[in-house]
Design a protein around this motif. Structure first.
Motif, PDB file in Angstrom:
ATOM      1  N   ILE A  86       0.842  -1.206   0.000  1.00 46.23           N
ATOM      2  CA  ILE A  86       0.000   0.000   0.000  1.00 46.23           C
ATOM      3  C   ILE A  86       0.870   1.247   0.000  1.00 46.23           C
ATOM      4  O   ILE A  86       0.648   2.188  -0.777  1.00 46.23           O
ATOM      5  CB  ILE A  86      -0.936   0.012   1.223  1.00 46.23           C
ATOM      6  CG1 ILE A  86      -1.932  -1.169   1.154  1.00 46.23           C
ATOM      7  CG2 ILE A  86      -1.684   1.329   1.320  1.00 46.23           C
ATOM      8  CD1 ILE A  86      -2.833  -1.146  -0.054  1.00 46.23           C
ATOM      9  N   ALA A  87       1.877   1.264   0.877  1.00 47.44           N
ATOM     10  CA  ALA A  87       2.761   2.438   0.975  1.00 47.44           C
ATOM     11  C   ALA A  87       3.474   2.699  -0.352  1.00 47.44           C
ATOM     12  O   ALA A  87       3.590   3.846  -0.802  1.00 47.44           O
ATOM     13  CB  ALA A  87       3.781   2.236   2.092  1.00 47.44           C
ATOM     14  N   GLN A  88       3.930   1.613  -0.990  1.00 40.27           N
ATOM     15  CA  GLN A  88       4.661   1.766  -2.256  1.00 40.27           C
ATOM     16  C   GLN A  88       3.742   2.241  -3.372  1.00 40.27           C
ATOM     17  O   GLN A  88       4.129   3.037  -4.216  1.00 40.27           O
ATOM     18  CB  GLN A  88       5.341   0.445  -2.613  1.00 40.27           C
ATOM     19  CG  GLN A  88       6.517   0.109  -1.689  1.00 40.27           C
ATOM     20  CD  GLN A  88       6.926  -1.348  -1.742  1.00 40.27           C
ATOM     21  OE1 GLN A  88       6.519  -2.092  -2.637  1.00 40.27           O
ATOM     22  NE2 GLN A  88       7.741  -1.778  -0.775  1.00 40.27           N
ATOM     23  N   ARG A  89       2.507   1.765  -3.357  1.00 38.99           N
ATOM     24  CA  ARG A  89       1.547   2.206  -4.377  1.00 38.99           C
ATOM     25  C   ARG A  89       1.145   3.663  -4.172  1.00 38.99           C
ATOM     26  O   ARG A  89       0.702   4.340  -5.101  1.00 38.99           O
ATOM     27  CB  ARG A  89       0.316   1.296  -4.375  1.00 38.99           C
ATOM     28  CG  ARG A  89       0.624  -0.095  -4.893  1.00 38.99           C
ATOM     29  CD  ARG A  89      -0.586  -1.011  -4.874  1.00 38.99           C
ATOM     30  NE  ARG A  89      -0.180  -2.409  -5.064  1.00 38.99           N
ATOM     31  CZ  ARG A  89       0.093  -2.946  -6.243  1.00 38.99           C
ATOM     32  NH1 ARG A  89      -0.006  -2.221  -7.348  1.00 38.99           N
ATOM     33  NH2 ARG A  89       0.455  -4.217  -6.338  1.00 38.99           N
ATOM     34  N   LEU A  90       1.296   4.143  -2.947  1.00 34.44           N
ATOM     35  CA  LEU A  90       1.006   5.546  -2.651  1.00 34.44           C
ATOM     36  C   LEU A  90       2.229   6.437  -2.862  1.00 34.44           C
ATOM     37  O   LEU A  90       2.194   7.623  -2.557  1.00 34.44           O
ATOM     38  CB  LEU A  90       0.492   5.688  -1.210  1.00 34.44           C
ATOM     39  CG  LEU A  90      -0.869   5.041  -0.927  1.00 34.44           C
ATOM     40  CD1 LEU A  90      -1.202   5.138   0.556  1.00 34.44           C
ATOM     41  CD2 LEU A  90      -1.965   5.703  -1.757  1.00 34.44           C
ATOM     42  N   GLY A  91       3.307   5.818  -3.344  1.00 29.67           N
ATOM     43  CA  GLY A  91       4.483   6.607  -3.705  1.00 29.67           C
ATOM     44  C   GLY A  91       5.610   6.589  -2.697  1.00 29.67           C
ATOM     45  O   GLY A  91       6.619   7.269  -2.883  1.00 29.67           O
ATOM     46  N   THR A  92       5.461   5.830  -1.608  1.00 29.91           N
ATOM     47  CA  THR A  92       6.534   5.737  -0.619  1.00 29.91           C
ATOM     48  C   THR A  92       7.466   4.597  -1.001  1.00 29.91           C
ATOM     49  O   THR A  92       7.088   3.429  -0.910  1.00 29.91           O
ATOM     50  CB  THR A  92       5.966   5.481   0.793  1.00 29.91           C
ATOM     51  OG1 THR A  92       5.043   6.512   1.099  1.00 29.91           O
ATOM     52  CG2 THR A  92       7.081   5.462   1.826  1.00 29.91           C
ATOM     53  N   HIS A  93       8.654   4.914  -1.443  1.00 32.25           N
ATOM     54  CA  HIS A  93       9.610   3.890  -1.872  1.00 32.25           C
ATOM     55  C   HIS A  93      10.458   3.446  -0.686  1.00 32.25           C
ATOM     56  O   HIS A  93      11.605   3.851  -0.509  1.00 32.25           O
ATOM     57  CB  HIS A  93      10.487   4.421  -3.005  1.00 32.25           C
ATOM     58  CG  HIS A  93       9.710   4.693  -4.256  1.00 32.25           C
ATOM     59  ND1 HIS A  93      10.060   5.672  -5.159  1.00 32.25           N
ATOM     60  CD2 HIS A  93       8.571   4.139  -4.735  1.00 32.25           C
ATOM     61  CE1 HIS A  93       9.175   5.687  -6.150  1.00 32.25           C
ATOM     62  NE2 HIS A  93       8.273   4.762  -5.916  1.00 32.25           N
ATOM     63  N   SER A  94       9.845   2.624   0.155  1.00 29.72           N
ATOM     64  CA  SER A  94      10.547   2.101   1.329  1.00 29.72           C
ATOM     65  C   SER A  94      10.156   0.643   1.500  1.00 29.72           C
ATOM     66  O   SER A  94       9.628   0.019   0.581  1.00 29.72           O
ATOM     67  CB  SER A  94      10.186   2.916   2.569  1.00 29.72           C
ATOM     68  OG  SER A  94       8.794   2.841   2.807  1.00 29.72           O
ATOM     69  N   GLY A  95      10.413   0.101   2.680  1.00 28.99           N
ATOM     70  CA  GLY A  95      10.096  -1.299   2.923  1.00 28.99           C
ATOM     71  C   GLY A  95      11.299  -2.190   2.728  1.00 28.99           C
ATOM     72  O   GLY A  95      12.449  -1.732   2.764  1.00 28.99           O
ATOM     73  N   GLN A  96      11.049  -3.477   2.530  1.00 32.19           N
ATOM     74  CA  GLN A  96      12.137  -4.454   2.415  1.00 32.19           C
ATOM     75  C   GLN A  96      11.797  -5.515   1.384  1.00 32.19           C
ATOM     76  O   GLN A  96      10.645  -5.934   1.271  1.00 32.19           O
ATOM     77  CB  GLN A  96      12.402  -5.123   3.770  1.00 32.19           C
ATOM     78  CG  GLN A  96      13.510  -6.171   3.730  1.00 32.19           C
ATOM     79  CD  GLN A  96      13.997  -6.563   5.109  1.00 32.19           C
ATOM     80  OE1 GLN A  96      14.145  -5.712   5.981  1.00 32.19           O
ATOM     81  NE2 GLN A  96      14.267  -7.841   5.300  1.00 32.19           N
ATOM     82  N   VAL A  97      12.811  -5.936   0.625  1.00 27.73           N
ATOM     83  CA  VAL A  97      12.676  -7.054  -0.302  1.00 27.73           C
ATOM     84  C   VAL A  97      13.606  -8.161   0.175  1.00 27.73           C
ATOM     85  O   VAL A  97      14.778  -7.910   0.487  1.00 27.73           O
ATOM     86  CB  VAL A  97      13.039  -6.650  -1.749  1.00 27.73           C
ATOM     87  CG1 VAL A  97      12.898  -7.853  -2.676  1.00 27.73           C
ATOM     88  CG2 VAL A  97      12.152  -5.513  -2.230  1.00 27.73           C
ATOM     89  N   ASN A  98      13.086  -9.380   0.264  1.00 24.81           N
ATOM     90  CA  ASN A  98      13.866 -10.532   0.714  1.00 24.81           C
ATOM     91  C   ASN A  98      14.089 -11.466  -0.470  1.00 24.81           C
ATOM     92  O   ASN A  98      13.137 -11.982  -1.053  1.00 24.81           O
ATOM     93  CB  ASN A  98      13.124 -11.252   1.835  1.00 24.81           C
ATOM     94  CG  ASN A  98      12.911 -10.355   3.038  1.00 24.81           C
ATOM     95  OD1 ASN A  98      13.866  -9.875   3.637  1.00 24.81           O
ATOM     96  ND2 ASN A  98      11.660 -10.104   3.380  1.00 24.81           N
ATOM     97  N   LEU A  99      15.340 -11.672  -0.801  1.00 20.75           N
ATOM     98  CA  LEU A  99      15.726 -12.335  -2.047  1.00 20.75           C
ATOM     99  C   LEU A  99      16.633 -13.528  -1.761  1.00 20.75           C
ATOM    100  O   LEU A  99      17.507 -13.463  -0.906  1.00 20.75           O
ATOM    101  CB  LEU A  99      16.461 -11.307  -2.918  1.00 20.75           C
ATOM    102  CG  LEU A  99      17.363 -11.795  -4.046  1.00 20.75           C
ATOM    103  CD1 LEU A  99      16.513 -12.329  -5.185  1.00 20.75           C
ATOM    104  CD2 LEU A  99      18.260 -10.670  -4.529  1.00 20.75           C
ATOM    105  N   GLY A 100      16.438 -14.621  -2.499  1.00 17.58           N
ATOM    106  CA  GLY A 100      17.341 -15.767  -2.433  1.00 17.58           C
ATOM    107  C   GLY A 100      18.043 -15.950  -3.766  1.00 17.58           C
ATOM    108  O   GLY A 100      17.428 -15.758  -4.818  1.00 17.58           O
ATOM    109  N   VAL A 101      19.329 -16.308  -3.745  1.00 21.48           N
ATOM    110  CA  VAL A 101      20.075 -16.518  -4.986  1.00 21.48           C
ATOM    111  C   VAL A 101      20.991 -17.736  -4.864  1.00 21.48           C
ATOM    112  O   VAL A 101      21.506 -18.029  -3.790  1.00 21.48           O
ATOM    113  CB  VAL A 101      20.938 -15.291  -5.384  1.00 21.48           C
ATOM    114  CG1 VAL A 101      20.070 -14.131  -5.797  1.00 21.48           C
ATOM    115  CG2 VAL A 101      21.878 -14.881  -4.258  1.00 21.48           C
ATOM    116  N   GLY A 102      21.173 -18.431  -5.988  1.00 24.29           N
ATOM    117  CA  GLY A 102      22.176 -19.481  -6.048  1.00 24.29           C
ATOM    118  C   GLY A 102      23.569 -18.868  -6.072  1.00 24.29           C
ATOM    119  O   GLY A 102      23.734 -17.685  -6.388  1.00 24.29           O
TER     120      GLY A 102
END
Length: 298
Positions: A86-102
């Motif tokens: 919701i925050a990102q859709r309202l224009g707030t570019h924050s939060g966290q992305v959790n990523l896995g990689v080989g």
């Protein structure tokens, strides 16, 4: 149930489960131990079930606790993602992305992608877990990883996960420069050598093991390296052999010490996929990061 379950009770329960004790969870959540104990007691009363076994060293989950933890941790992760969405859709570019990689993705494409993503969205935090898909299934299931870029092998998880093919990578047998068998041309010439591999439960290495078995030329894996660093260090400083992706071998830092053998029969290519839960929708920031991986993988 005697009363409705509250969010603070779920947070307390998940924190204690992950931290392994009331004391550690108290520090993690910045709450008093009596407050945490009260929340857990209220939750157990609401459910009518004991969730923890208290021990001198901390706590362990009961069978009911194990079942409830899977659901509760997923609820909290989904709530976090929903709030960030919701925050990102309202224009707030924050939060966290959790990523896995080989490992091969971590050493090649990942730095370029993360650098670009960070420059575009410097306020967004990124957590990166490295390993084979098999080690990431629990976090994917519980929503602790948004997605992973990894190899895939047909398994019981197919009904839970989505697999989007991104690219193929060439893999070769690798040794140190100056290895006595550097000029070998077949796997059978190398069977007497010492070998190290990641866990054979992993997607690509399971496929490789099956191929060697069909050829009746399966190396004996005497050392299992669970990390890329331990594998390459062992290769560079001993006569062990392994199988790694070609682009890793071409890395300027590793290329000085490792070489790929030119065998008559090429090894199968590893196919990398973008993998996520079927019942999940990526937040805008996670979706943007996934799109960058698509761009650089192709």
């Amino acid at each position: 149930m005697s009363s409705q379950i509250k969010m603070h009770q779920l947070r307390a329960f998940v924190a204690v489960s992950r931290q392994g004790s009331i004391r550690a969870a108290s520090r993690f959540l910045s709450l008093s131990q009596p407050a945490l104990t009260k929340s857990i007691k209220e939750l157990e009363d609401s459910l009518g079930a004991q969730l923890f076994i208290r021990r001198r060293q901390g706590v362990t989950l009961t069978e009911c606790g194990e079942i409830f933890f899977k659901r509760a941790s997923l609820i909290l992760e989904e709530l976090r993602v929903a709030q960030e969405d919701i925050a990102q859709r309202l224009g707030t570019h924050s939060g966290q992305v959790n990523l896995g990689v080989g490992a091969s993705i971590a050493r090649t494409i990942m730095p370029i992608v993360i650098d670009r993503f960070h420059r575009e969205f410097p306020e967004v935090k990124v957590r990166i877990a490295e390993g084979q898909l098999v080690s990431m299934i629990p976090e994917l299931r519980q929503g602790e990883l948004d997605f992973t870029i990894n190899t895939y092998y047909q398994s019981a998880y197919d009904n839970e996960l989505l697999y989007e093919k991104l690219m193929d990578k060439e893999y070769r047998v690798v040794c140190r420069r100056g290895h006595p068998m550097e000029k070998a041309r077949s796997i059978k010439e190398l069977l007497h050598c010492d070998w190290t591999m990641p866990t054979p439960r992993g997607s690509y290495y399971k496929l490789l093991s099956e191929m060697f078995s069909e050829m009746e030329a399966e190396p004996i894996i005497s050392v299992v390296c669970e990390t890329f660093m331990s594998c390459t260090s062992l290769l560079a400083k001993t006569d062990f052999l392994s199988v790694l992706s070609v682009d890793i071998i071409n890395d300027p830092l590793l290329g000085q010490s490792l070489v790929a053998l030119d065998l008559d029969l090429p090894l199968p290519k590893a196919t990398f996929h973008l993998i996520q839960r079927k019942d999940s929708t990526l937040s805008p920031m996670a979706a943007h990061l996934a799109q960058l991986f698509r761009l650089y993988c192709r």
